[in-house]
Motif scaffolding. Structure first.
Motif, PDB file in Angstrom:
ATOM      1  N   GLU A   1      25.725 -42.169  50.767  1.00 30.76           N
ATOM      2  CA  GLU A   1      26.555 -42.971  49.535  1.00 30.76           C
ATOM      3  C   GLU A   1      25.569 -43.953  48.679  1.00 30.76           C
ATOM      4  OE1 GLU A   1      29.301 -45.361  52.151  1.00 30.76           O
ATOM      5  OE2 GLU A   1      29.965 -43.161  52.833  1.00 30.76           O
TER       6      GLU A   1
ATOM      7  N   ALA B   1      31.704 -39.538  45.157  1.00 32.43           N
ATOM      8  CA  ALA B   1      31.749 -39.493  46.535  1.00 32.43           C
ATOM      9  C   ALA B   1      31.496 -37.979  46.985  1.00 32.43           C
ATOM     10  CB  ALA B   1      32.965 -40.133  46.708  1.00 32.43           C
TER      11      ALA B   1
ATOM     12  N   ALA C   1      28.138 -37.311  47.720  1.00 32.68           N
ATOM     13  CA  ALA C   1      27.548 -37.984  48.801  1.00 32.68           C
ATOM     14  C   ALA C   1      27.793 -37.396  50.104  1.00 32.68           C
ATOM     15  CB  ALA C   1      28.208 -39.527  48.966  1.00 32.68           C
TER      16      ALA C   1
END
Lengths: 147, 147, 147, 147, 147, 147, 147, 147, 147, 147
Positions: free
Chosen positions: H52, H62, H65
Motif C-alpha cells: 500500500e 489499490a 497494491a
C-alpha cells in the motif's frame, strides 16, 4: 602422424621447454603473431618453409612441420566462451554487432567483411590511464554477387 | 515513454525520411560512428547534450532524447548470428580466439581487454585488390586483482 | 516503410493475386530465379532498376521497390529445419560435409567456397526413373590469407 | 573388427603414407569422388568389390573392406559447423533455403529432393576473376503420397 | 488469404460448430484419417477436389479450399514434445530407434524408410486387458544411390 | 560385470563372428525381433531363460546372460537423430504428431498410447512400385486417472 | 608439465593427505581464501612467491608452482549448475538480477561491476535462528567509455 | 487485474513521472532497496502494508497494491544474460563457483546457502582508485537432512 | 470458443473476483485439489458434470465448461524451471532420480511408475521445527511388456 | 582416493557380488532407503558411522567409508531424462508443476518446499487393479525472508 590435439600439445611443451614466446616464434617464422599462433594452436596452416622454420626453432620432427601445412577442422572455442578474455570479444558482437552491420552496409553496400582474406593484430597501446589492448582487423570487403 | 524497440523504430524512420547516414548523425552528435549508432540502436547511452543533438537532427521529441540517456538492457544479436556480416565476427572468435588469449597474456599478464572502457572504429581501407573493412578496437587492459 | 515481414507478406499476396510464378517474376526482373526469390523473401537485395521492375510487375508502390534494395538481416530458417524440403539440405551437410571439406582442400588448398560471391540454380532434370531436382552452386574459391 | 573412428583413422593413415589423393582413390574404386570419400570417412557404404579395391589400393586387410560395406550411423558434423568450409554450406540454407523451398514446390509440387537417391559432385571451375568451386547436386524428386 | 495458423483455427472452429469428427471429415474427403487431419492442421496438402469437399463440409469459403492445396512449412511439434501423447512417440525412438535401424538394414540393405512416400493409420484394437492403440506405418524403402 | 557399452560390443562382435542375423537370434530366443534386438543393444531386458538362450547362441558367458536381465538406463539416440534412418521417424512426429494426438483423443478420450505395454514389428512389404517398410505398433491405451 | 585437470587433482590429493583446509592453505599463502582456492582449482593464478608457498605447504614439485602462475582457461561450472550449492547463486541472478542492474545504474550510472578487479569473501555469520553464509563481493565500478 | 508485465510497466512509468529513485521508494516502503526493487519488478512480494505504501507513493490504484502481494512466477533473466551488468554475476559463478562450494562445505558441512531466507545489499564503496560496487549477501545455511 | 490461455485467464479472474481458493473449488467440484487445479490451469480435463460445477461456482458460461472437458496440449513449465518452487522439484530429480530408478526396479522389476494413472496430493504437515510440505504421489506400476 | 565414478562403481560391484539389495544396505546403515541409495550413488553423504557400516557390509576399505562422507558435486541425471522411469517424474513437473505452485502458495504463502531439509520414500502399494508406486516427499516449508 599426430592428431591435431597431440600436435598442439607438442608445440606447447617445446615452447615451454625452450622458453620461447609466441612473439619470438612468429618473428622467426615470418608470419604475423596472431596468425602464426593460431596455426600452431591448430586453427590455421603455415606454408611449408614457414612450418619448417617453426619446427626447427621448437626442435620438432619434420613430420610436425608437414602436419602444420594441412588445413585443420577450424573452431577452437566452445560458445558462449566461459573464459573472460574470449567472452569480452563475444560481448562486443552482442553490443556493437548491429551497429557494425549498419556501418558496413553504409560504407560499402550489401556485402561482408571476409574472415578468410583477413588479417589481425594485437598490440600493447601505452596509455597514462592504464595501457590498452589494441586490436586491428582488416578483412576484404566481399560484395554479394549481383546480376 | 517508449519501449526500446519503439525508440529504435522511431530513429530508423526519422533517419530514412531525412535521408541521413549514421556517419552524418554521429558527426553531428560528436560521438564516434559505431558508438553513436549502437546507442541509437538501443545498445548504449548518449550524454544528455549528445542525445539532444541527435533528437534535434532527427526531428524527434525531447522524450526521445531523454530515453537515449537511460542504460538499456544490452544484447542485440541472437547467437550464433544468422546474418553473414555478424557471423564472420563470430567466426573470428572461433578461429583466432585461442591465439588472441595467448597473445594478451603474453603481452600483458593475467587479465583481459575491457569491453566497457572500449572504443571501436570501422573504416574503408582502399586496396588495389579490392577495398577492405578495417576494424580497430581499443580496450583498457584490466589485470586480475592480486593480493 | 515496411518491416521485412510485412514486405514479404505484400509480395506473396500480390504474387497470388496476379497468379505469377517466382520463375516469371525472376525472368521479368532479369535475375536468376533463386536469387530473385530470395530477395523477395527478405533474404537479399535487388539493384534499384531490378527492384522497380519487380514492384511494377507485382503492382506494388515505389516504397516497396526502395525497401528491396536495403540489405536485410539475413537468416530465414530456424535450425535444424523442421520442414522436410529444407531438412534434406541440412542432412546433406551432416553426411557429405566432411567429404566436401576434404575435396575442396585437395582441389584448391586451404580456403573456402564463398557463400557471398555465390550463384545457385535449381532445375527439373527429366529422368525415366522419376524426374530429379538438379541444384548447381558456384562459389568463388577464397584462399586463407597467407604471409 | 574396427570401430568406425578406428576405421577412418586407418584409411587416413594409409592414404597419407601412400601419398594418394581422394580423387585417385575414387577413380580406382570407380565411385564418384565425394561419395567414395564420404564412405571412407564413415558416412556411407561401398559395394563389396568396390570396398575390396579401396582396401587393396590402401594396403588394408580384408576386414577393413568388409567393414566398409556395413551401413554406418551417419552424421559426421556437429551443428552449427564451426569450420568455415562447412559453415558456408549451412549459411546457404539459412539464406537461400526459403527460396529453394518455393522453387521446388513451383517446379514439382508438394514433395522434396531426396538426399538418399542423391548424387553430388565438386569441381574446380576456372574463372579469370578467380577460380570457383562448382557443386552439382542431383536428388530424385519424391512427391508426398496422395490418396 | 490466410496465414496457416488462421486457416487451422478456422477449420477447428467449423469442426466444433458442426460437431464433426476428424474421422467423418476424412471419410467425406476420401483421404486416410491421419493424413486428412494432418492437412487440415497445416501439415500437408489436399488435392483440389479433396480440398473443396473438405471446405464444403465445413462450410468454409473457396479461398480456404485453395489454401489447403499449397505446400505448408511443415513441423508442428516443438521438440522434445511436452505433451505425453506425443512424448511417447519420441520415447519410442529413444528406446527402439537403434534396433529399428539394425532391422531395416538387415531386411533391406543400406537405405531408409521414406517419410514422404508414407502412409499411416491409427486404430482402436479391442483387447480384454484394455483396448490398445494400433499404429501402422508403411513407407517406401529408399536405397542409397550406388554407383 | 560389464558396462552396458561393453556388453553391447560383446554381443555385436559375437554376432558378426557367428554370422547371425538379429532375426535369427530373436527367433532362437523367442522374442519379437525388434524387442530382442533392443535388449541386446542395451535398451531393454530379457527374462532369465531368454537371456541364457541368447548367450548360448552367441557363445557368451553366463555373466552376460545375467547382465541382460538388469533394467538399463534407456535412451540410445541423441536427439535430433543425425542418422537418416532414425531422423525419418523423428520427422514423422514433427509432421503427423498433431494429427496423431487428435485421432487418439477422438477414438479413446483423454489418455495416451503406452510406450511401456508396447509392441512393435518391422516387416518387408513387397510392392510392385518398390518394396516398403511396414511398421506396426501396438500400445495399451492408458486413460488419465479420473475422480 | 601438467594439464590443468591433473594439476587440480594433485592439489586435492596433497590437501587430503596432509589434512589441510583451504583456509589453512590460503592463510599460509597470504591470499584471500576464495581467491586462493579458485587458483588451486584451476580458475586463477598466484604470484610466483605465493605459488611457491602453496607448493611447499602441499609438498608439490616446483613445476606445480610454476604451473599455478599461468593464466588458465577459466570457467569451471557447466550451466545451469546441477549442484544445489551453485544453483542457488544462479537463482539469485534469475530473481535479483534485474533489481541489481537497476540499483547499479541508479547509484553509479551506465557501467558495470568488474568481475576482474574483484574481491570476494565467504564467512560464517552466527545467528540464533541458525548460522548464515555471508558473501561479500567488491568489484570496481567501470563506467562505459564516453566521448 | 494486471498481468505481471503490465504491473511492472505501470510501476516504471509512475516512477519516471514522479522522478523517484528505487532507493527513495524502498526507504518509503521500509524494505531493503534490492528486495523492494525486485518486488516492484515482478520478482518478489511485499506485505500488504508495504504494498500500500508503495502504491500510494507511486500514485497507483489499490488493485496494484494487492497484486504486489501475490507470489509471482520468478525468473526475470534469460540465461546466459546478454547484458554486461548481469553477465559479470554469471561469470563470477563460472570462475569462483567451485571455490565457493569448497569453502561452504569446509565452513559448514554438507549443505547450502539459502536463496530464500536470503538478504542482499548493494552499496557504493568509495575508493581512491575508483569507487567500487559492494555486494553483501546473507543466506541461511541449510544442512542436508540427516538420519 | 476460447484458446487455452484465454480460458485459464477467465478462470483466474473469476477466482479472484469471487475470492475462492483452489481448495474450495476442488471440494465443490469433487476432484482432488491438485488435479482440479491442473485442469483449470489448462493441464488436464474434467468430466462434464465436474466442469459444469466448476463453471457454475466461478460464474462462467457453458462454453467454458465444455472447453474444460477437451484434452489440452499438456506441458505448462519451460525447463529448467526458473521459479524456485518448481525448480526444487526439478532438483529432486537431479539428486534423487538415480536412486529412485534403482528402488523402483528393486521393488517392482523392469517397469515404470505411470504419470497417467497417477494421483498426487499436497498437504501442510505441522512440525515443531517449522511446518513441512508433504507431497504424496501414487502412480500405477507399469511393467515393460514381456514375451 | 577415488573419483566419484570409481567409488560408485566399487559400490555397485560389491553389491552385486554380495547379492545385497539397496533396501538391505539401507536397513543395515540405518538411513531411509532412497537417501542411503542416493549417497552410495554419489548424490549425497553419510555420517561417518553410517559410512563405516555401509563399507563393512559391502566389504570395502576404510578409504571408501571416508569418501562417502565428503559432499559430492550433485546432479546425476542429464536433462530431459531419456530413461522412462525418470522422464515420468519430469513429466509430472511439466503437467502438475503450475498447480503445485498455486497450492503451495495457497496453503503456506510466498515460499518454497525445501529440497535440502527433505525426506523421500518409495513404497509398493498393493492394489487389486495392479500395484502402485507410492512416493512420499516431505520438505520443510521455507518462507521468503520478509522485512
Amino acid at each position: 602422424m599426430y592428431t591435431r590435439e597431440a600436435l598442439v600439445e607438442l608445440v606447447r611443451q617445446a615452447k615451454r621447454e625452450r622458453k620461447l614466446t609466441w612473439g619470438e616464434i612468429a618473428q622467426h617464422v615470418g608470419v604475423p603473431e596472431i596468425h602464426c599462433t593460431a596455426a600452431l594452436l591448430g586453427q590455421g596452416t603455415l606454408k611449408p618453409h614457414q612450418a619448417e622454420r617453426a619446427a626447427q626453432l621448437l626442435g620438432l620432427p619434420a613430420e610436425v612441420a608437414e602436419a602444420l601445412t594441412v588445413p585443420p577442422y577450424r573452431g577452437g572455442v566452445s560458445m558462449p566462451p566461459t573464459d573472460p578474455v574470449l567472452y569480452r570479444l563475444y560481448e562486443i558482437i552482442l553490443v556493437y554487432g548491429p551497429a557494425f552491420k549498419e556501418i558496413v552496409h553504409e560504407k560499402f553496400g550489401d556485402g561482408i567483411m571476409s574472415a578468410i582474406d583477413f588479417e589481425m593484430h594485437v598490440e600493447r597501446e601505452p596509455d597514462p590511464h592504464g595501457d590498452r589492448v589494441r586490436v586491428t582487423m582488416s578483412g576484404k570487403y566481399l560484395p554479394y554477387r549481383t546480376f
